[in-house]
Motif scaffolding. Structure first.
Motif, PDB file in Angstrom:
ATOM      1  N   ALA A   1       7.792   1.953  -1.775  1.00  0.00           N
ATOM      2  CA  ALA A   1       6.631   2.825  -1.552  1.00  0.00           C
ATOM      3  C   ALA A   1       5.379   2.279  -2.223  1.00  0.00           C
ATOM      4  N   ALA A   2       5.554   1.250  -3.039  1.00  0.00           N
ATOM      5  CA  ALA A   2       4.427   0.743  -3.827  1.00  0.00           C
ATOM      6  C   ALA A   2       3.262   0.319  -2.943  1.00  0.00           C
ATOM      7  N   GLY A   3       2.102   0.830  -3.260  1.00  0.00           N
ATOM      8  CA  GLY A   3       0.885   0.409  -2.574  1.00  0.00           C
ATOM      9  C   GLY A   3       0.602   1.123  -1.270  1.00  0.00           C
ATOM     10  N   LEU A   4       1.507   1.947  -0.794  1.00  0.00           N
ATOM     11  CA  LEU A   4       1.253   2.638   0.472  1.00  0.00           C
ATOM     12  C   LEU A   4       0.173   3.700   0.283  1.00  0.00           C
ATOM     13  N   SER A   5      -0.611   3.867   1.335  1.00  0.00           N
ATOM     14  CA  SER A   5      -1.791   4.727   1.195  1.00  0.00           C
ATOM     15  C   SER A   5      -1.424   6.169   0.857  1.00  0.00           C
ATOM     16  N   ASN A   6      -0.293   6.653   1.356  1.00  0.00           N
ATOM     17  CA  ASN A   6       0.001   8.062   1.092  1.00  0.00           C
ATOM     18  C   ASN A   6       0.629   8.319  -0.279  1.00  0.00           C
ATOM     19  N   VAL A   7       0.921   7.281  -1.030  1.00  0.00           N
ATOM     20  CA  VAL A   7       1.421   7.505  -2.385  1.00  0.00           C
ATOM     21  C   VAL A   7       0.394   7.053  -3.428  1.00  0.00           C
ATOM     22  N   ARG A   8      -0.699   6.485  -2.967  1.00  0.00           N
ATOM     23  CA  ARG A   8      -1.682   5.952  -3.893  1.00  0.00           C
ATOM     24  C   ARG A   8      -2.402   7.077  -4.627  1.00  0.00           C
ATOM     25  N   GLN A   9      -2.645   6.855  -5.895  1.00  0.00           N
ATOM     26  CA  GLN A   9      -3.384   7.841  -6.670  1.00  0.00           C
ATOM     27  C   GLN A   9      -4.589   7.143  -7.270  1.00  0.00           C
ATOM     28  N   ALA A  10      -5.579   6.893  -6.460  1.00  0.00           N
ATOM     29  CA  ALA A  10      -6.739   6.143  -6.924  1.00  0.00           C
ATOM     30  C   ALA A  10      -7.393   6.809  -8.128  1.00  0.00           C
ATOM     31  N   ASP A  11      -7.419   8.116  -8.136  1.00  0.00           N
ATOM     32  CA  ASP A  11      -8.066   8.808  -9.245  1.00  0.00           C
ATOM     33  C   ASP A  11      -7.053   9.381 -10.231  1.00  0.00           C
ATOM     34  N   GLY A  12      -5.797   8.976 -10.066  1.00  0.00           N
ATOM     35  CA  GLY A  12      -4.770   9.462 -10.979  1.00  0.00           C
ATOM     36  C   GLY A  12      -4.266  10.842 -10.635  1.00  0.00           C
ATOM     37  N   LYS A  13      -4.827  11.469  -9.633  1.00  0.00           N
ATOM     38  CA  LYS A  13      -4.415  12.839  -9.291  1.00  0.00           C
ATOM     39  C   LYS A  13      -4.071  13.003  -7.807  1.00  0.00           C
ATOM     40  N   SER A  14      -4.983  12.557  -6.955  1.00  0.00           N
ATOM     41  CA  SER A  14      -4.790  12.856  -5.539  1.00  0.00           C
ATOM     42  C   SER A  14      -3.788  11.894  -4.900  1.00  0.00           C
ATOM     43  N   HIS A  15      -3.179  12.360  -3.846  1.00  0.00           N
ATOM     44  CA  HIS A  15      -2.223  11.554  -3.103  1.00  0.00           C
ATOM     45  C   HIS A  15      -2.121  12.136  -1.711  1.00  0.00           C
ATOM     46  N   GLY A  16      -1.541  11.378  -0.814  1.00  0.00           N
ATOM     47  CA  GLY A  16      -1.374  11.874   0.546  1.00  0.00           C
ATOM     48  C   GLY A  16      -0.056  12.598   0.700  1.00  0.00           C
ATOM     49  N   CYS A  17       0.289  12.838   1.951  1.00  0.00           N
ATOM     50  CA  CYS A  17       1.494  13.599   2.259  1.00  0.00           C
ATOM     51  C   CYS A  17       2.665  12.626   2.444  1.00  0.00           C
ATOM     52  N   VAL A  18       3.691  12.782   1.636  1.00  0.00           N
ATOM     53  CA  VAL A  18       4.885  11.956   1.787  1.00  0.00           C
ATOM     54  C   VAL A  18       5.875  12.729   2.666  1.00  0.00           C
TER      55      VAL A  18
END
Lengths: 357, 80
Positions: free
Chosen positions: A106-123
């Motif tokens: 899952a590393a680096g996938l857009s829906n698991v990324r937490q650019a701001d340390g908080k938000s993420h997409g739907c897994v």
């Protein structure tokens, strides 16, 4: 329902995989559990695609069946914590990672990324299954239980009534269930030492079963309680093709194979002058360009729709599409290669080597 | 924070600071809960998931677990 605290979870980011282990392709999955994380049971089963047709996949989810599972869970709760030890088997082994987003695949996938340390997409729940497969493949051999997950009871020859907890409607002749002496009308009360609330609970026990192994159970036959032993042979999970599995099938046929194929039937083999047990896989489709992570190597090697694959890494014995995909997953490391021989029309076989990402 | 002046006013100042800190912490907690709730509402809206019965915990397993601990009821967790 007011006797429960009801929670609806709509995506899998952050999901505790040491607790919540279920078939990722379900459209509706339920856990009955105690607040201390002791699982009472599961509900929600989905027939594999390709065996029942897409529209029939959720035919095992019914209100009467769910009601009976709910009643069973409440009975277990009444007996809690006196029955806690007997429920230990309902929690699974250590997962690949504690949460889906922590899996290597899952590393680096857009829906698991937490650019701001908080938000993420739907897994999505099915991604949990896909990432488990890809993470395990990167590490070493992949077991059949990963490719043929959550076996329906049909895999051991049992048809169960979706309106009941786990009542046998049919037993396939010659199957493991038939050999164990199971009969239509039997109610499976326990399997693998666990109380059974639903078909999903039967699947859970089968999912944990080794190959080969003997799974002991207890059925209620009228007023009698009968002990049964299901002897499961090596390869028992391979009762159906996983190539049509919406998620695992997609991942393996697009990313690893780069094409879809069909096993040629005996009549066509005869017309082609091939033996009954000869390998003959007809390419149905080369993975289309819109598939982002497709394996482009077969297309680059010149393979086309309609080509007949007659040899895989020197093997000439019959394979199904599912067998071919399992071969790539289990026998080829990421970055490997596979030698194929194919026939186009009346021309002589052509040998090509394609990449296996 | 530093408050100048006689001892009495320093005590008052320290008390004021404590109250202010608590106030800020409370405001932040309320803001976080509100933001989390906004996210859940947005998710629920985007999924058109409006038919969930009253009394259900929506995408909040922690809150559901806390309620089950408090009430002694079993949990029914639906993944959908």
């Amino acid at each position: 329902m007011e006797q429960f605290v009801c929670v609806r979870v709509v995506q899998a980011w952050g999901m505790d995989l040491s607790l919540f282990q279920f078939h990722g392709q379900l459209t509706w999955s339920v856990f009955f559990l105690n607040a201390d994380r002791t699982i009472y049971g599961r509900y929600g089963s989905r027939a594999p695609s390709g065996t029942s047709g897409f529209k029939g996949n959720d035919r095992f989810v019914t209100l009467p069946g769910f009601r009976k599972a709910v009643e069973g869970a409440l009975e277990i709760h009444k007996g809690y914590p006196g029955n806690k030890a007997a429920l230990a088997g309902k929690t699974g082994p250590a997962p690949v990672a504690r949460t889906p987003e922590a899996m290597p695949a899952a590393a680096g996938l857009s829906n698991v990324r937490q650019a701001d340390g908080k938000s993420h997409g739907c897994v999505h729940c099915h991604q949990v299954q896909d990432w488990e497969l890809l993470s395990l493949r990167a590490k070493g051999p992949v077991e059949d239980r990963v490719l043929w997950p959550w076996p329906m009871p049909d895999a051991v020859g049992l048809s169960l009534d979706p309106a009941e907890r786990a009542t046998v409607t049919e037993v396939a002749p010659g199957s493991a269930a038939a050999k164990a002496g199971l009969k239509p009308g039997d109610r499976i009360a326990a399997l693998g030492g666990q109380s059974i609330l639903s078909i999903a609970d039967v699947q859970w026990v089968l999912q944990q079963a080794k190959e080969p192994c003997v799974v002991k159970g207890q059925v209620e036959r009228g007023a009698a309680k009968v002990e049964v032993s299901l002897a499961l042979a090596e390869g028992w999970r391979r009762a159906y093709s996983f190539a049509d599995n919406l998620s695992l099938g997609w991942i393996t046929r697009q990313r690893l194979a780069g094409f879809r194929c069909d096993a040629v039937g005996p009549d066509e083999k005869q017309k082609l002058g091939l033996g009954e047990k000869a390998l003959a896989l007809r390419i149905r489709e080369i993975s289309p360009d819109f598939v982002k992570d497709r394996n482009t190597s077969p297309k680059k090697a010149g393979l086309q729709k309609g080509d007949l694959i007659v040899e895989v890494d020197g093997r000439k014995d019959a394979m199904t599409e599912s067998d071919y995909l399992a071969f790539l997953v289990q026998k080829k490391k990421p970055g490997g290669k596979v030698d194929l021989a194919y026939v186009r029309g009346a021309a002589a076989p052509v040998k090509v080597t394609v990449d296996v990402p | 924070m530093y408050f100048s002046g006689p001892a009495g006013s320093r005590v008052k100042g320290a008390r004021k600071e404590k109250i202010m800190r608590k106030g800020i912490a409370l405001a932040l907690a309320v803001a976080c809960v509100s933001m989390a709730q906004d996210r859940k509402d947005a998710l629920r809206e985007s999924l058109k998931d409006t038919a969930v019965g009253a009394g259900w915990f929506y995408d909040d397993l922690e809150a559901g677990t806390a309620e089950a601990k408090k009430s002694g009821k079993p949990m029914l967790v639906v993944f959908r």
